[in-house]
Write an enzyme that holds these catalytic residues in place. Structure first.
Site, PDB file in Angstrom:
ATOM      1  N   ASP A   6     -13.348   1.727  38.419  1.00  0.00           N
ATOM      2  CA  ASP A   6     -12.521   1.643  37.210  1.00  0.00           C
ATOM      3  C   ASP A   6     -11.907   2.636  36.640  1.00  0.00           C
ATOM      4  O   ASP A   6     -12.814   3.896  36.803  1.00  0.00           O
ATOM      5  CB  ASP A   6     -13.139   0.700  35.953  1.00  0.00           C
ATOM      6  CG  ASP A   6     -14.712   0.926  36.069  1.00  0.00           C
ATOM      7  OD1 ASP A   6     -15.194   1.961  36.651  1.00  0.00           O
ATOM      8  OD2 ASP A   6     -15.246   0.100  35.534  1.00  0.00           O
ATOM      9  N   CYS A  45     -17.741   5.510  28.915  1.00  0.00           N
ATOM     10  CA  CYS A  45     -18.689   4.416  29.752  1.00  0.00           C
ATOM     11  C   CYS A  45     -18.725   4.960  31.216  1.00  0.00           C
ATOM     12  O   CYS A  45     -19.247   4.310  32.160  1.00  0.00           O
ATOM     13  CB  CYS A  45     -17.963   2.959  29.966  1.00  0.00           C
ATOM     14  SG  CYS A  45     -18.817   1.817  30.120  1.00  0.00           S
ATOM     15  N   HIS A  94     -16.475   6.156  33.456  1.00  0.00           N
ATOM     16  CA  HIS A  94     -15.374   5.746  34.440  1.00  0.00           C
ATOM     17  C   HIS A  94     -14.880   7.105  35.000  1.00  0.00           C
ATOM     18  O   HIS A  94     -14.102   7.151  36.285  1.00  0.00           O
ATOM     19  CB  HIS A  94     -14.175   5.036  34.024  1.00  0.00           C
ATOM     20  CG  HIS A  94     -14.745   3.490  33.516  1.00  0.00           C
ATOM     21  ND1 HIS A  94     -13.693   2.631  32.888  1.00  0.00           N
ATOM     22  CD2 HIS A  94     -15.805   3.107  33.282  1.00  0.00           C
ATOM     23  CE1 HIS A  94     -14.515   1.522  32.493  1.00  0.00           C
ATOM     24  NE2 HIS A  94     -15.673   1.756  33.075  1.00  0.00           N
ATOM     25  N   GLU A 108     -12.265  -2.075  30.549  1.00  0.00           N
ATOM     26  CA  GLU A 108     -12.801  -2.178  28.986  1.00  0.00           C
ATOM     27  C   GLU A 108     -12.048  -3.313  28.254  1.00  0.00           C
ATOM     28  O   GLU A 108     -12.577  -3.674  27.298  1.00  0.00           O
ATOM     29  CB  GLU A 108     -12.914  -0.992  28.548  1.00  0.00           C
ATOM     30  CG  GLU A 108     -13.776   0.152  29.114  1.00  0.00           C
ATOM     31  CD  GLU A 108     -15.374  -0.102  29.179  1.00  0.00           C
ATOM     32  OE1 GLU A 108     -15.598  -1.129  28.263  1.00  0.00           O
ATOM     33  OE2 GLU A 108     -15.872   0.566  29.637  1.00  0.00           O
ATOM     34  N   HIS A 123     -22.102   1.528  38.732  1.00  0.00           N
ATOM     35  CA  HIS A 123     -21.873   1.693  37.293  1.00  0.00           C
ATOM     36  C   HIS A 123     -23.063   2.791  36.885  1.00  0.00           C
ATOM     37  O   HIS A 123     -24.126   2.477  37.074  1.00  0.00           O
ATOM     38  CB  HIS A 123     -21.962   0.719  36.419  1.00  0.00           C
ATOM     39  CG  HIS A 123     -21.141   0.807  35.175  1.00  0.00           C
ATOM     40  ND1 HIS A 123     -21.906   1.576  34.209  1.00  0.00           N
ATOM     41  CD2 HIS A 123     -20.131   0.118  34.655  1.00  0.00           C
ATOM     42  CE1 HIS A 123     -21.221   1.637  33.135  1.00  0.00           C
ATOM     43  NE2 HIS A 123     -20.021   0.618  33.024  1.00  0.00           N
ATOM     44  N   HIS A 174     -20.957   4.057  26.117  1.00  0.00           N
ATOM     45  CA  HIS A 174     -20.303   3.666  24.941  1.00  0.00           C
ATOM     46  C   HIS A 174     -20.623   4.463  23.642  1.00  0.00           C
ATOM     47  O   HIS A 174     -19.976   3.951  22.678  1.00  0.00           O
ATOM     48  CB  HIS A 174     -20.219   1.925  24.541  1.00  0.00           C
ATOM     49  CG  HIS A 174     -19.608   1.398  25.446  1.00  0.00           C
ATOM     50  ND1 HIS A 174     -18.770   0.077  25.195  1.00  0.00           N
ATOM     51  CD2 HIS A 174     -19.300   1.500  26.664  1.00  0.00           C
ATOM     52  CE1 HIS A 174     -18.248  -0.333  26.172  1.00  0.00           C
ATOM     53  NE2 HIS A 174     -18.562   0.583  27.253  1.00  0.00           N
TER      54      HIS A 174
END
EC number: 3.5.1.47
Length: 375
Positions: free
Chosen positions: A69, A94, A96, A128, A154, A347
């Site tokens: 992502d 996050c 990415h 997101e 992730h 976040h």
């Protein structure tokens, strides 16, 4: 690509975070890298602000998909990096930027070291919000190059570098945004009996919503309803005519998500009657659960444990939302956590993942994808 080159890419990407479907600089940066590879080895197609990159196999029988992502978050960065976000109010909070860099590291390896099967890299926008996985998967390019299996990772700030964690079956929850607008009748604070106060109505509604999980969801299941923001009124001596509640719903089963929404709608209807107001419910973006294909996940965990020196843990399911769930709903696959050891979590404005984790992921996934693509 060597470690220094990958770290430079990560830092370049960290400087230019963009929110969903506005990743124009990010897309161009990635395209500039992809243009450096021989056209006979990698075919590139764009989709909105995303990219498909097909690395061709020598004698393909299947296509292996790898998703990264690419969007950032509307967060003001508070790290001490000397490569902070150049876009005020936005940050890659996050991970990415890590996800994209790892994908580039893998892609560059397989361009130069061909394997038997095709490998499709999906640089996906809008994870997101408002959600890019489902429409990207339904695009003409995805249908033309649809993978036979797909994987993604992730970052996990809670896990140490050198750790990979996942589990067969449910990994991430079903999630839905929640927006409720209430409209009543405003007026002077001295004459409340002539008004319908939406601050009072919204406070009552929040309290009632919190009873859903405790009284309408199976205690052996899990669900969360969070109202994170309430706005209403204008000044202290005017009774509020409007109020807005913003929140999120998270459940570990599709059935519980449907039940929770049924109860929300019933309670909101009751508030309409009880407070003589009108209400509008909007569920915004909804993400399907990430359900890891059991046999592929177990195979992956065993392979990484046997073929690398990295630690492989079976984790618990999480209430985290991820639109990669739409991809594994249609294509056999799995997602896993990559340890990046940070004092601050996902976040958070001070998230600083350890860059040595990039090498961990690249090395582990080169071995795994090579194994799958040559067998």
């Amino acid at each position: 690509m060597d470690r220094d080159h990958l770290i430079k890419i990560r830092r370049d990407l960290h400087r230019i975070p963009e929110i969903g479907f506005q990743e124009f600089k990010t897309q161009q940066y990635l395209l500039n890298i992809l243009k450096q590879f021989p056209e006979d080895r990698v075919e590139v197609q764009t989709w909105k602000t995303g990219i498909f990159a097909l690395v061709k196999g020598t004698s393909p029988k299947k296509t292996i998909g790898y998703r990264a992502d690419i969007d950032g978050l509307p967060i003001v960065e508070e790290t001490d990096y000397n490569f902070q976000s150049e876009h005020p109010g936005f940050m890659h909070a996050c991970g990415h930027d890590f996800h994209m860099t790892i994908a580039i590291g893998l892609l560059s390896h397989f361009v130069l070291n061909p394997v038997q099967d095709h490998i499709l890299f999906l640089f996906q926008p809008a994870e997101e919000g408002p959600g890019g996985a489902e429409p990207m998967l339904n695009s003409d390019v995805a249908k033309m190059w649809k993978p036979d299996l797909i994987t993604a990772l992730h970052i996990s700030p809670e896990l140490p570098v050198g750790t990979i964690a996942t589990k067969p079956g449910l990994l991430f929850a079903n999630t839905s945004e929640l927006f409720i607008d209430l409209k009543g009748k405003g007026g002077h604070a001295a004459y409340p009996h002539t008004t319908n106060d939406m601050v009072v109505a919204s406070c009552s509604l929040v309290t009632q919503l919190q009873s859903i999980v405790s009284r309408n969801v199976d205690p052996l299941d899990s669900a969360v309803i969070t109202i994170g923001k309430i706005t209403g009124g204008t000044v202290q001596n005017i009774i509020a005519e409007n109020a807005r509640l913003e929140g999120t719903i998270r459940t570990l089963s599709v059935e519980s998500m449907n039940k929770v929404k049924e109860r929300i709608e019933a309670i909101v209807h009751g508030v309409e009657i009880g407070y003589s107001c009108k209400a509008i419910i909007d569920y915004g973006s909804m993400y399907h659960q990430v359900y890891n294909r059991e046999d592929l996940t177990i195979e992956f965990m065993n392979f990484i444990s046997d073929s690398t020196n990295y630690e492989v843990n079976e984790c618990r399911e999480a209430m985290t939302g991820e639109d990669f769930g739409y991809m594994v709903d249609q294509i056999p696959g799995f997602m896993f956590w990559l340890g990046v050891q940070s004092s601050y979590g996902l976040h958070h404005a001070k998230l600083q993942p350890d860059e040595t984790a990039i090498e961990v992921a690249v090395e582990a996934m080169i071995k795994y994808i090579s194994f799958k693509a040559n067998n």
